[in-house]
Design a protein around this motif. Sequence first.
Motif, PDB file in Angstrom:
ATOM      1  N   THR A 131       8.751  61.152  -1.596  1.00  0.00           N
ATOM      2  CA  THR A 131       9.983  60.978  -2.360  1.00  0.00           C
ATOM      3  C   THR A 131      11.155  60.739  -1.428  1.00  0.00           C
ATOM      4  O   THR A 131      11.171  61.182  -0.285  1.00  0.00           O
ATOM      5  CB  THR A 131      10.265  62.216  -3.236  1.00  0.00           C
TER       6      THR A 131
ATOM      7  N   THR B 103      15.494  60.860  -8.799  1.00  0.00           N
ATOM      8  CA  THR B 103      14.353  60.509  -9.642  1.00  0.00           C
ATOM      9  C   THR B 103      13.158  59.980  -8.838  1.00  0.00           C
ATOM     10  O   THR B 103      12.129  59.654  -9.413  1.00  0.00           O
ATOM     11  CB  THR B 103      14.747  59.461 -10.694  1.00  0.00           C
TER      12      THR B 103
ATOM     13  N   VAL C 158       9.021  60.498  -9.480  1.00  0.00           N
ATOM     14  CA  VAL C 158       8.680  60.817 -10.863  1.00  0.00           C
ATOM     15  C   VAL C 158       7.732  59.739 -11.379  1.00  0.00           C
ATOM     16  O   VAL C 158       7.966  58.549 -11.179  1.00  0.00           O
ATOM     17  CB  VAL C 158       9.946  60.881 -11.754  1.00  0.00           C
TER      18      VAL C 158
ATOM     19  N   ILE D 265       6.932  65.417 -12.361  1.00  0.00           N
ATOM     20  CA  ILE D 265       8.242  65.471 -11.714  1.00  0.00           C
ATOM     21  C   ILE D 265       8.119  66.371 -10.489  1.00  0.00           C
ATOM     22  O   ILE D 265       7.882  67.567 -10.611  1.00  0.00           O
ATOM     23  CB  ILE D 265       9.320  66.021 -12.670  1.00  0.00           C
TER      24      ILE D 265
ATOM     25  N   LYS E 282      13.255  67.355  -8.296  1.00  0.00           N
ATOM     26  CA  LYS E 282      13.574  66.027  -8.829  1.00  0.00           C
ATOM     27  C   LYS E 282      13.795  66.103 -10.332  1.00  0.00           C
ATOM     28  O   LYS E 282      13.624  67.148 -10.956  1.00  0.00           O
ATOM     29  CB  LYS E 282      12.454  65.032  -8.496  1.00  0.00           C
ATOM     30  N   GLU E 283      14.175  64.981 -10.939  1.00  0.00           N
ATOM     31  CA  GLU E 283      14.441  64.925 -12.372  1.00  0.00           C
ATOM     32  C   GLU E 283      14.035  63.573 -12.921  1.00  0.00           C
ATOM     33  O   GLU E 283      13.895  62.603 -12.178  1.00  0.00           O
ATOM     34  CB  GLU E 283      15.919  65.188 -12.645  1.00  0.00           C
ATOM     35  N   SER E 284      13.863  63.521 -14.247  1.00  0.00           N
ATOM     36  CA  SER E 284      13.430  62.279 -14.887  1.00  0.00           C
ATOM     37  C   SER E 284      14.529  61.228 -14.892  1.00  0.00           C
ATOM     38  O   SER E 284      14.249  60.043 -14.928  1.00  0.00           O
ATOM     39  CB  SER E 284      12.988  62.558 -16.329  1.00  0.00           C
ATOM     40  N   GLY E 285      15.767  61.664 -14.876  1.00  0.00           N
ATOM     41  CA  GLY E 285      16.896  60.754 -15.071  1.00  0.00           C
ATOM     42  C   GLY E 285      17.239  60.723 -16.557  1.00  0.00           C
ATOM     43  O   GLY E 285      16.393  60.963 -17.419  1.00  0.00           O
TER      44      GLY E 285
ATOM     45  N   ASN F  67      17.441  64.653 -20.038  1.00  0.00           N
ATOM     46  CA  ASN F  67      17.018  64.627 -18.643  1.00  0.00           C
ATOM     47  C   ASN F  67      16.162  65.862 -18.399  1.00  0.00           C
ATOM     48  O   ASN F  67      16.560  66.966 -18.754  1.00  0.00           O
ATOM     49  CB  ASN F  67      18.246  64.649 -17.723  1.00  0.00           C
TER      50      ASN F  67
ATOM     51  N   ARG G 278      14.765  68.211 -15.614  1.00  0.00           N
ATOM     52  CA  ARG G 278      14.982  68.568 -14.212  1.00  0.00           C
ATOM     53  C   ARG G 278      13.962  69.637 -13.810  1.00  0.00           C
ATOM     54  O   ARG G 278      13.873  70.688 -14.438  1.00  0.00           O
ATOM     55  CB  ARG G 278      16.394  69.108 -14.037  1.00  0.00           C
TER      56      ARG G 278
ATOM     57  N   THR H 267      16.953  53.861 -20.033  1.00  0.00           N
ATOM     58  CA  THR H 267      17.588  54.732 -19.041  1.00  0.00           C
ATOM     59  C   THR H 267      19.094  54.562 -19.056  1.00  0.00           C
ATOM     60  O   THR H 267      19.615  53.517 -19.455  1.00  0.00           O
ATOM     61  CB  THR H 267      17.045  54.443 -17.631  1.00  0.00           C
TER      62      THR H 267
END
Length: 156
Positions: A34, A40, A43, A67, A71-74, A118, A120, A144
Motif C-alpha cells: 500500500t 484507499t 483496498v 481494507i 486504510k479506508e474504502s473512500g 466510508n 475505515r 466515488t
Amino acid sequence: MMIDRRTLIRNGGAAAAGALGVTALTPAVGVAATDPTDPTSGVTRTLLQRHPSPAEGWETVQTLVEIPRGKESGWHSHPGVEVGYIARGDVLMEFDDGHALRLRTGDPFFIPSGAIHNARNVGRETTMMLSTYVVDETKPLVTTYENENRPAKPHP
C-alpha cells in the motif's frame, strides 16, 4: 450477463469489472503493497457472484471487500441497498450526515440506497467484509466522491 465464478477466480474478477462499472474490482490473493500517502491504497473488492434480481431492472451482486490496516474504502455510494457482514476486523462506518457505526467481527450492517459512506479500518488486521448489493443494473455499482465533492446533506 452471467459470470462464471470459476472464471472470475482464474481472472481475478477483471472480466466482470467493466460490466459492473467498477474499476476497483481486484483479486484478494497477493494484495499489493500500500501507498502510505493514499488512504484507499490496497483496498480490494473481489466479485464473488452476480445474478439478475427477481425485480426487473435490478441485479444482485456479492463482493468480498478487504481494507488493509489503517486504510479506508473512500467516500462512495451504491445505486441500491448494501447488506453486509464483517467477516474479520474492526470498521468505523462513517456516513456523510455525520453518523458513524463501530462494527466488529461478526457484526451485520445495512446501508440504504444512495447513502454516501466510508468504511475505515480501525483495527489491527486487514478487515474483510462480505457485501451484497441489490442495485439498478443500468448504473455503476460504485460512485466515488472526493471529500470536497461530496454533496452536503442537511443535519436534522
